[in-house]
Scaffold this active site. Structure first.
Site, PDB file in Angstrom:
ATOM      1  N   MET A 128      70.672  63.927 -61.510  1.00 59.77           N
ATOM      2  CA  MET A 128      70.354  63.567 -62.894  1.00 59.77           C
ATOM      3  C   MET A 128      70.843  64.645 -63.860  1.00 59.77           C
ATOM      4  O   MET A 128      70.420  64.685 -65.016  1.00 59.77           O
ATOM      5  CB  MET A 128      68.840  63.352 -63.056  1.00 59.77           C
ATOM      6  CG  MET A 128      68.314  62.211 -62.192  1.00 59.77           C
ATOM      7  SD  MET A 128      66.810  61.453 -62.829  1.00 59.77           S
ATOM      8  CE  MET A 128      65.712  62.852 -62.873  1.00 59.77           C
ATOM      9  N   GLU A 138      71.590  76.087 -59.538  1.00 62.66           N
ATOM     10  CA  GLU A 138      72.149  76.467 -58.230  1.00 62.66           C
ATOM     11  C   GLU A 138      71.794  75.464 -57.120  1.00 62.66           C
ATOM     12  O   GLU A 138      72.529  75.338 -56.150  1.00 62.66           O
ATOM     13  CB  GLU A 138      71.672  77.864 -57.831  1.00 62.66           C
ATOM     14  CG  GLU A 138      72.546  78.986 -58.367  1.00 62.66           C
ATOM     15  CD  GLU A 138      74.004  78.899 -57.903  1.00 62.66           C
ATOM     16  OE1 GLU A 138      74.241  78.706 -56.699  1.00 62.66           O
ATOM     17  OE2 GLU A 138      74.899  79.015 -58.755  1.00 62.66           O
ATOM     18  N   HIS A 155      71.602  72.120 -57.375  1.00 60.86           N
ATOM     19  CA  HIS A 155      72.628  71.068 -57.434  1.00 60.86           C
ATOM     20  C   HIS A 155      73.969  71.596 -56.917  1.00 60.86           C
ATOM     21  O   HIS A 155      74.673  70.918 -56.163  1.00 60.86           O
ATOM     22  CB  HIS A 155      72.855  70.622 -58.880  1.00 60.86           C
ATOM     23  CG  HIS A 155      71.665  69.981 -59.535  1.00 60.86           C
ATOM     24  ND1 HIS A 155      70.980  70.580 -60.565  1.00 60.86           N
ATOM     25  CD2 HIS A 155      71.055  68.798 -59.321  1.00 60.86           C
ATOM     26  CE1 HIS A 155      69.999  69.774 -60.958  1.00 60.86           C
ATOM     27  NE2 HIS A 155      70.012  68.693 -60.220  1.00 60.86           N
ATOM     28  N   GLY A 183      68.561  67.133 -51.636  1.00 59.78           N
ATOM     29  CA  GLY A 183      67.841  68.403 -51.497  1.00 59.78           C
ATOM     30  C   GLY A 183      66.524  68.227 -50.774  1.00 59.78           C
ATOM     31  O   GLY A 183      65.797  67.265 -51.024  1.00 59.78           O
ATOM     32  N   GLN A 184      66.219  69.176 -49.918  1.00 62.19           N
ATOM     33  CA  GLN A 184      64.914  69.212 -49.253  1.00 62.19           C
ATOM     34  C   GLN A 184      63.803  69.438 -50.292  1.00 62.19           C
ATOM     35  O   GLN A 184      62.654  69.083 -50.077  1.00 62.19           O
ATOM     36  CB  GLN A 184      64.925  70.328 -48.200  1.00 62.19           C
ATOM     37  CG  GLN A 184      63.678  70.447 -47.379  1.00 62.19           C
ATOM     38  CD  GLN A 184      63.374  69.189 -46.573  1.00 62.19           C
ATOM     39  OE1 GLN A 184      64.214  68.720 -45.809  1.00 62.19           O
ATOM     40  NE2 GLN A 184      62.185  68.645 -46.765  1.00 62.19           N
ATOM     41  N   GLN A 214      61.139  62.176 -51.591  1.00 58.40           N
ATOM     42  CA  GLN A 214      62.326  61.383 -51.945  1.00 58.40           C
ATOM     43  C   GLN A 214      63.296  61.320 -50.772  1.00 58.40           C
ATOM     44  O   GLN A 214      63.846  60.256 -50.447  1.00 58.40           O
ATOM     45  CB  GLN A 214      62.989  62.016 -53.170  1.00 58.40           C
ATOM     46  CG  GLN A 214      64.361  61.468 -53.500  1.00 58.40           C
ATOM     47  CD  GLN A 214      64.895  62.039 -54.790  1.00 58.40           C
ATOM     48  OE1 GLN A 214      64.429  61.691 -55.874  1.00 58.40           O
ATOM     49  NE2 GLN A 214      65.859  62.941 -54.700  1.00 58.40           N
ATOM     50  N   SER A 218      64.619  73.914 -60.496  1.00 55.65           N
ATOM     51  CA  SER A 218      64.403  72.549 -60.960  1.00 55.65           C
ATOM     52  C   SER A 218      64.838  72.455 -62.415  1.00 55.65           C
ATOM     53  O   SER A 218      64.652  73.402 -63.185  1.00 55.65           O
ATOM     54  CB  SER A 218      62.911  72.200 -60.861  1.00 55.65           C
ATOM     55  OG  SER A 218      62.632  71.046 -61.626  1.00 55.65           O
TER      56      SER A 218
HETATM   57  P1  AMP Z   1      67.866  65.876 -59.638  1.00 56.55           P
HETATM   58  O1  AMP Z   1      69.017  66.086 -60.558  1.00 56.55           O
HETATM   59  O2  AMP Z   1      66.675  66.716 -59.968  1.00 56.55           O
HETATM   60  O3  AMP Z   1      67.545  64.423 -59.414  1.00 56.55           O
HETATM   61  O4  AMP Z   1      68.336  66.428 -58.219  1.00 56.55           O
HETATM   62  C1  AMP Z   1      69.529  65.971 -57.627  1.00 56.55           C
HETATM   63  C2  AMP Z   1      69.579  66.444 -56.193  1.00 56.55           C
HETATM   64  O5  AMP Z   1      69.503  67.870 -56.164  1.00 56.55           O
HETATM   65  C3  AMP Z   1      68.390  65.921 -55.368  1.00 56.55           C
HETATM   66  O6  AMP Z   1      68.849  65.573 -54.062  1.00 56.55           O
HETATM   67  C4  AMP Z   1      67.477  67.126 -55.312  1.00 56.55           C
HETATM   68  O7  AMP Z   1      66.646  67.147 -54.179  1.00 56.55           O
HETATM   69  C5  AMP Z   1      68.482  68.260 -55.286  1.00 56.55           C
HETATM   70  N1  AMP Z   1      67.848  69.492 -55.734  1.00 56.55           N
HETATM   71  C6  AMP Z   1      67.167  69.696 -56.894  1.00 56.55           C
HETATM   72  N2  AMP Z   1      66.673  70.945 -56.945  1.00 56.55           N
HETATM   73  C7  AMP Z   1      67.029  71.541 -55.783  1.00 56.55           C
HETATM   74  C8  AMP Z   1      66.809  72.844 -55.220  1.00 56.55           C
HETATM   75  N3  AMP Z   1      66.125  73.772 -55.858  1.00 56.55           N
HETATM   76  N4  AMP Z   1      67.334  73.106 -54.004  1.00 56.55           N
HETATM   77  C9  AMP Z   1      68.027  72.152 -53.328  1.00 56.55           C
HETATM   78  N5  AMP Z   1      68.276  70.924 -53.801  1.00 56.55           N
HETATM   79  C10 AMP Z   1      67.781  70.615 -55.014  1.00 56.55           C
END
Ligand code: AMP
Length: 282
Positions: free
Chosen positions: A30, A35, A37, A147-148, A153, A185
């Site tokens: 999104m 870091e 992403h 991401g874990q 999710q 985040s």
């Molecule tokens: P988002 O943009 O928040 O929807 O995240 C996109 C992808 O990045 C998802 O698969 C998340 O799990 C992953 N992600 C977000 N924050 C982290 C993080 N701190 N470490 C690893 N992966 C992450």
């Protein structure tokens, strides 16, 4: 790197790459890259010939009182960062293209979407599952990177991919953290300086769980109790839940064994933060 807005063009590019024998990796996001992403993108870059990053702030996974409008966005910066990491295509469709008039299909991964964050954000994971299913169809990649950090999710998407026979390999990437342990985040940008400092207690509570498990603790109530004690030292942190469960069905485990997920959610100011760790327990 090419920015692609049109989904037919996107699918055509991926189909041609596949036909030429190239391995395609997809990283759904999104935006508002950090870091975490970038780590997903680097992993995809290392393992695939063609890397597609989708950037779409999906309206259907936000509740009516949630932060869809306020969600941080910086398309220019995201584009520059993705390019630096070596992404080939940045797919960024409009909401009207993803959800044209008449759209009415839902994707519901029943039971595991109703617990934990799903209990607090009704409908959230249906929105996530539907948009990821759409992305898997628009971008028929070989591998998809998640991401874990978003542990529930990840479990839900793995289940959906298996149940609906999406022929993609799911790759889980470990949580990337700030130096003081806070999980990265996009929503950390909502935190004031004071809240940002207080939020580190979430990681410390997970470390407490880790050392208890390491020293032989197996009783979930004991572990949760100690985690709650750690979190209660920060008045700015309002705990929503701590769940200790298996990492497939998300069923509570009174006694820890096998692959165990310790996950939590908390409100810090206006930010809703989640974090978790996975343990292999003998
Ligand atoms: P988002 O943009 O928040 O929807 O995240 C996109 C992808 O990045 C998802 O698969 C998340 O799990 C992953 N992600 C977000 N924050 C982290 C993080 N701190 N470490 C690893 N992966 C992450």
């Amino acid at each position: 790197m090419e920015t692609v807005r049109d989904m037919d063009r996107m699918r055509g590019l991926v189909e041609r790459a596949r036909a030429a024998g190239r391995v395609v990796g997809l990283v759904p996001t999104m935006g508002f890259f950090h870091e975490g992403h970038l780590e997903l993108m680097r992993r995809a870059r290392a393992e695939c010939d063609v890397v597609v990053v989708s950037l779409f702030v999906n309206p259907t996974q936000f509740g009516p009182a949630e932060d869809y409008d306020a969600y941080p966005r910086d398309f220019e910066r995201d584009g520059a960062l993705a390019e630096e990491v070596g992404v080939d295509y940045l797919f960024s469709p409009g909401a009207e293209q993803m959800y044209p008039e008449g759209f009415q299909t839902s994707v519901s991964v029943e039971e595991i979407s109703k617990v934990m964050c799903g209990a607090i954000r009704p409908g959230h994971f249906d929105g996530v599952a539907a948009v990821v299913a759409k992305l898997f169809n628009i971008i028929p990649a070989h591998k998809a990177y998640f991401g874990q950090k978003d542990a529930q999710q990840l479990v839900i998407i793995k289940r959906m991919a298996e149940d609906l026979n999406f022929p993609l390999e799911m790759v889980a990437v470990p949580t990337v953290r700030e130096e003081d342990g806070l999980a990265m985040s996009s929503r950390n940008s909502y935190l004031s300086q004071e809240e940002r400092r207080a939020a580190t207690v979430l990681y410390r509570s997970l470390e407490t769980a880790a050392s208890l498990i390491e020293s032989g603790a197996r009783n979930a109530e004991v572990i949760r109790g100690d985690m709650e004690k750690v979190i209660s030292t920060e008045a700015l942190v309002n705990l929503e839940y701590i769940v200790i469960c298996d990492n497939i069905y998300l069923q509570p485990l009174p006694e820890l064994s096998g692959e165990v997920l310790v996950a939590l959610a908390a409100r810090v100011g206006v930010a809703r933060l989640i974090d978790s760790m996975v343990f292999d327990v003998e």
